[in-house]
Motif scaffolding. Sequence first.
Motif, PDB file in Angstrom:
ATOM      1  N   PRO A   1      -5.336   8.589  -2.547  1.00  0.00           N
ATOM      2  CA  PRO A   1      -3.910   8.508  -2.199  1.00  0.00           C
ATOM      3  C   PRO A   1      -3.037   9.652  -2.731  1.00  0.00           C
ATOM      4  O   PRO A   1      -1.855   9.736  -2.375  1.00  0.00           O
ATOM      5  CB  PRO A   1      -3.464   7.166  -2.799  1.00  0.00           C
ATOM      6  CG  PRO A   1      -4.479   6.826  -3.815  1.00  0.00           C
ATOM      7  CD  PRO A   1      -5.760   7.459  -3.399  1.00  0.00           C
ATOM      8  N   THR A   2      -3.588  10.539  -3.537  1.00  0.00           N
ATOM      9  CA  THR A   2      -2.785  11.604  -4.161  1.00  0.00           C
ATOM     10  C   THR A   2      -2.048  12.487  -3.153  1.00  0.00           C
ATOM     11  O   THR A   2      -0.988  13.019  -3.449  1.00  0.00           O
ATOM     12  CB  THR A   2      -3.682  12.483  -5.065  1.00  0.00           C
ATOM     13  OG1 THR A   2      -4.747  11.691  -5.568  1.00  0.00           O
ATOM     14  CG2 THR A   2      -2.892  13.080  -6.205  1.00  0.00           C
ATOM     15  N   GLY A   3      -2.623  12.667  -1.961  1.00  0.00           N
ATOM     16  CA  GLY A   3      -1.952  13.510  -0.963  1.00  0.00           C
ATOM     17  C   GLY A   3      -1.062  12.711  -0.032  1.00  0.00           C
ATOM     18  O   GLY A   3      -0.388  13.282   0.825  1.00  0.00           O
ATOM     19  N   ALA A   4      -1.074  11.355  -0.159  1.00  0.00           N
ATOM     20  CA  ALA A   4      -0.269  10.458   0.689  1.00  0.00           C
ATOM     21  C   ALA A   4      -0.571  10.676   2.175  1.00  0.00           C
ATOM     22  O   ALA A   4       0.327  10.802   2.996  1.00  0.00           O
ATOM     23  CB  ALA A   4       1.221  10.652   0.395  1.00  0.00           C
TER      24      ALA A   4
ATOM     25  N   TRP B   1      -6.479   4.118  -9.601  1.00  0.00           N
ATOM     26  CA  TRP B   1      -5.018   4.088  -9.749  1.00  0.00           C
ATOM     27  C   TRP B   1      -4.592   2.664 -10.056  1.00  0.00           C
ATOM     28  O   TRP B   1      -4.930   1.726  -9.304  1.00  0.00           O
ATOM     29  CB  TRP B   1      -4.336   4.514  -8.436  1.00  0.00           C
ATOM     30  CG  TRP B   1      -4.091   5.980  -8.305  1.00  0.00           C
ATOM     31  CD1 TRP B   1      -4.727   6.981  -8.977  1.00  0.00           C
ATOM     32  CD2 TRP B   1      -3.145   6.605  -7.411  1.00  0.00           C
ATOM     33  NE1 TRP B   1      -4.237   8.198  -8.548  1.00  0.00           N
ATOM     34  CE2 TRP B   1      -3.267   7.999  -7.604  1.00  0.00           C
ATOM     35  CE3 TRP B   1      -2.226   6.129  -6.485  1.00  0.00           C
ATOM     36  CZ2 TRP B   1      -2.503   8.911  -6.885  1.00  0.00           C
ATOM     37  CZ3 TRP B   1      -1.462   7.039  -5.777  1.00  0.00           C
ATOM     38  CH2 TRP B   1      -1.594   8.425  -5.982  1.00  0.00           C
TER      39      TRP B   1
ATOM     40  N   ARG C   1       0.842  -1.199   0.000  1.00  0.00           N
ATOM     41  CA  ARG C   1       0.000   0.000   0.000  1.00  0.00           C
ATOM     42  C   ARG C   1       0.874   1.244   0.000  1.00  0.00           C
ATOM     43  O   ARG C   1       1.600   1.487  -0.943  1.00  0.00           O
ATOM     44  CB  ARG C   1      -0.969  -0.014   1.192  1.00  0.00           C
ATOM     45  CG  ARG C   1      -2.020  -1.099   1.055  1.00  0.00           C
ATOM     46  CD  ARG C   1      -3.023  -1.056   2.163  1.00  0.00           C
ATOM     47  NE  ARG C   1      -4.205  -0.281   1.835  1.00  0.00           N
ATOM     48  CZ  ARG C   1      -5.235  -0.145   2.652  1.00  0.00           C
ATOM     49  NH1 ARG C   1      -5.214  -0.703   3.840  1.00  0.00           N
ATOM     50  NH2 ARG C   1      -6.276   0.563   2.295  1.00  0.00           N
ATOM     51  N   ALA C   2       0.802   2.001   1.096  1.00  0.00           N
ATOM     52  CA  ALA C   2       1.385   3.348   1.106  1.00  0.00           C
ATOM     53  C   ALA C   2       2.912   3.353   1.066  1.00  0.00           C
ATOM     54  O   ALA C   2       3.566   2.330   1.278  1.00  0.00           O
ATOM     55  CB  ALA C   2       0.923   4.064   2.363  1.00  0.00           C
ATOM     56  N   GLY C   3       3.445   4.563   0.858  1.00  0.00           N
ATOM     57  CA  GLY C   3       4.892   4.698   0.835  1.00  0.00           C
ATOM     58  C   GLY C   3       5.428   5.947   1.500  1.00  0.00           C
ATOM     59  O   GLY C   3       6.589   5.986   1.903  1.00  0.00           O
ATOM     60  N   VAL C   4       4.586   6.982   1.618  1.00  0.00           N
ATOM     61  CA  VAL C   4       5.105   8.267   2.081  1.00  0.00           C
ATOM     62  C   VAL C   4       4.754   8.506   3.557  1.00  0.00           C
ATOM     63  O   VAL C   4       3.590   8.504   3.931  1.00  0.00           O
ATOM     64  CB  VAL C   4       4.534   9.424   1.221  1.00  0.00           C
ATOM     65  CG1 VAL C   4       4.903  10.781   1.813  1.00  0.00           C
ATOM     66  CG2 VAL C   4       5.047   9.322  -0.210  1.00  0.00           C
TER      67      VAL C   4
ATOM     68  N   TYR D   1       4.819  13.915  -9.628  1.00  0.00           N
ATOM     69  CA  TYR D   1       3.361  13.911  -9.823  1.00  0.00           C
ATOM     70  C   TYR D   1       3.095  14.594 -11.167  1.00  0.00           C
ATOM     71  O   TYR D   1       3.444  15.754 -11.350  1.00  0.00           O
ATOM     72  CB  TYR D   1       2.661  14.709  -8.724  1.00  0.00           C
ATOM     73  CG  TYR D   1       2.632  14.039  -7.362  1.00  0.00           C
ATOM     74  CD1 TYR D   1       3.728  14.088  -6.505  1.00  0.00           C
ATOM     75  CD2 TYR D   1       1.484  13.379  -6.922  1.00  0.00           C
ATOM     76  CE1 TYR D   1       3.686  13.491  -5.254  1.00  0.00           C
ATOM     77  CE2 TYR D   1       1.435  12.785  -5.663  1.00  0.00           C
ATOM     78  CZ  TYR D   1       2.535  12.841  -4.838  1.00  0.00           C
ATOM     79  OH  TYR D   1       2.494  12.251  -3.598  1.00  0.00           O
TER      80      TYR D   1
ATOM     81  N   TYR E   1       2.394   4.717 -10.460  1.00  0.00           N
ATOM     82  CA  TYR E   1       0.934   4.658 -10.573  1.00  0.00           C
ATOM     83  C   TYR E   1       0.476   5.367 -11.850  1.00  0.00           C
ATOM     84  O   TYR E   1       1.073   6.364 -12.261  1.00  0.00           O
ATOM     85  CB  TYR E   1       0.273   5.367  -9.392  1.00  0.00           C
ATOM     86  CG  TYR E   1       0.563   4.775  -8.023  1.00  0.00           C
ATOM     87  CD1 TYR E   1      -0.185   3.711  -7.523  1.00  0.00           C
ATOM     88  CD2 TYR E   1       1.574   5.297  -7.221  1.00  0.00           C
ATOM     89  CE1 TYR E   1       0.059   3.185  -6.259  1.00  0.00           C
ATOM     90  CE2 TYR E   1       1.834   4.768  -5.948  1.00  0.00           C
ATOM     91  CZ  TYR E   1       1.071   3.722  -5.478  1.00  0.00           C
ATOM     92  OH  TYR E   1       1.306   3.198  -4.223  1.00  0.00           O
TER      93      TYR E   1
ATOM     94  N   ARG F   1       8.035   2.054  -7.495  1.00  0.00           N
ATOM     95  CA  ARG F   1       6.581   2.021  -7.371  1.00  0.00           C
ATOM     96  C   ARG F   1       6.009   3.139  -8.239  1.00  0.00           C
ATOM     97  O   ARG F   1       6.374   4.321  -8.049  1.00  0.00           O
ATOM     98  CB  ARG F   1       6.215   2.274  -5.896  1.00  0.00           C
ATOM     99  CG  ARG F   1       4.731   2.314  -5.591  1.00  0.00           C
ATOM    100  CD  ARG F   1       4.186   0.939  -5.397  1.00  0.00           C
ATOM    101  NE  ARG F   1       2.864   0.914  -4.795  1.00  0.00           N
ATOM    102  CZ  ARG F   1       1.896   0.103  -5.210  1.00  0.00           C
ATOM    103  NH1 ARG F   1       2.090  -0.716  -6.224  1.00  0.00           N
ATOM    104  NH2 ARG F   1       0.735   0.091  -4.599  1.00  0.00           N
TER     105      ARG F   1
ATOM    106  N   SER G   1       7.130   6.906  -8.060  1.00  0.00           N
ATOM    107  CA  SER G   1       7.629   6.814  -6.686  1.00  0.00           C
ATOM    108  C   SER G   1       8.718   5.747  -6.627  1.00  0.00           C
ATOM    109  O   SER G   1       9.175   5.248  -7.664  1.00  0.00           O
ATOM    110  CB  SER G   1       6.472   6.510  -5.725  1.00  0.00           C
ATOM    111  OG  SER G   1       6.925   6.503  -4.388  1.00  0.00           O
TER     112      SER G   1
HETATM  113  C1  PHB Z   1       3.732   5.375  -2.867  1.00  0.00           C
HETATM  114  O1  PHB Z   1       4.968   5.412  -2.964  1.00  0.00           O
HETATM  115  O2  PHB Z   1       3.119   4.303  -2.756  1.00  0.00           O
HETATM  116  C2  PHB Z   1       2.951   6.637  -2.899  1.00  0.00           C
HETATM  117  C3  PHB Z   1       3.621   7.846  -2.986  1.00  0.00           C
HETATM  118  C4  PHB Z   1       2.884   9.034  -3.023  1.00  0.00           C
HETATM  119  C5  PHB Z   1       1.500   8.990  -2.989  1.00  0.00           C
HETATM  120  C6  PHB Z   1       0.844   7.776  -2.895  1.00  0.00           C
HETATM  121  C7  PHB Z   1       1.566   6.597  -2.853  1.00  0.00           C
HETATM  122  O3  PHB Z   1       0.795  10.143  -3.062  1.00  0.00           O
END
Ligand code: PHB
Length: 406
Positions: A293-296, A185, A44-47, A201, A222, A220, A212
């Motif tokens: 997820p755009t704003g993390a 996404w 899932r997430a990264g930031v 972005y 998207y 990673r 990313s």
């Molecule tokens: C991710 O690295 O998975 C990532 C980074 C920034 C985002 C969302 C996901 O806004």
Amino acid sequence: MRTQVGIIGAGPAGLMLSHLLHLQGIETIVIEKRSREEIEGTIRAGVLEQGTVDLLNASGVGERMLKEGHIHQGIELQFNGNRHRINMEELTGGKKITVYAQHEVIKDLVAARVQAGGKIIFNADHVSLHDIETEEPKIRFEKEGMGNEIVCDFIAGCDGFHGPSRQAIPNIIRTEKQKVYPFGWLGILAETPPVNPELIYTNHERGFALISTRSPEVQRHYLQVDPNDDIKNWSDDRIWTELHARVDSEDGFKMKEGPIIQKNIVSMRSFVCETMQHGRLFIAGDAAHIVPPTGAKGLNLAISDVYVLSNGLLQFYQSGKKEILDQYSEICLRRIWKAQRFSYWMTTMLHRDVNHSSYEYQIQLAELDYVTSSIAASTSLAENYVGLPFEIPGYNFKMNSASLSV
Ligand code: PHB
Ligand code: RFL
């Protein structure tokens, strides 16, 4: 079974809450429907925001993140074929983000809980909540076909968007506000070297793209796609062709291709449940709110919710007072709505909406031009991206342990 705080869900919210409470001598049991392997393998997430990183470090679970995570001082916004850097560190007085995968955070938290003898019950079926309006709320579940009950002082519902906790708050006192976006996404993990030192972005007429990273070997990325599209329609070749079309630029920047080791499509929504508490039940993280997820922001909000909740529970167990607990929802929602606004704004500024005309597209470009050319506007983006402060208004309440000074 009996415990002080019964926690439903071993995601970032549930595990971090269990960890923070343990450091304060408060006992928890975490009940999770999936296996340890599954929760440690979900991509899932990264930031991670600066505040999340600080709390992980201060609470003693940041060691691997410090070694393996990547600190980024800025992000890049690409539109009209040109790239513009937002220097977050400079604009926020030194704050940064760390790119470190959510499942690595999960592994670190599970390891810390296991090492400390914490109780996490995996593979729990039919989890349900009872007597939340009393001083002895209960969690019932089945494990290997056997019924179990945990009697608690409090229940923390950290079971994500589809879990049972939010539904346990009666309909008449619960309001749900949401927006569903016509975007999805398509996320990939690819075995390639990094393409750029910072995240990119991209607003492109073919749709949004995000570059990313994860490690020197794995990246990673998207792509904006139709949320109803099927991943089977996306061969690796088609994904790379689309990434090239949206991200490659005339100055010679070119995406690096490699084997795609994971791909899937997620839909996007904004959602807030008000209130986040009822009786002895408190909900946190995705159980209470979702952001695109755009704003993390999703994981980071989960962490700030449980920071407030852990302070409230600590105040209760230390002094019998419930001032923070009584205001839990109100305190969290102030920060949540700001993150909602930011995520909504980033999403609408960067994605192509098929229902929009060239007028709206031009407005997006003007907004991006403004954000990247005005110090005031780029500062606003930067301070939200690195994360607004974790606040417990009216209280100068610090964690009780010397190592916790966030
Ligand atoms: C991710 O690295 O998975 C990532 C980074 C920034 C985002 C969302 C996901 O806004
Ligand atoms: P989780 O992670 O969903 O964990 C909930 C846990 O509860 C369990 N559960 C149950 N357990 C017992 N009984 C039941 N009935 C249960 N039902 C569910 C689940 O198995 C699970 O283990 O919620 P939590 O802890 O609130 O954490 C939220 C985050 O996971 C989420 O907000 C982020 O992943 C969002 N997100 C991002 N957030 C960021 O802060 N930075 C990012 O860069 C970022 N990128 C992203 C993202 C989410 C994405 N997807 C897949 C939606 C990128 C993507 C693509």
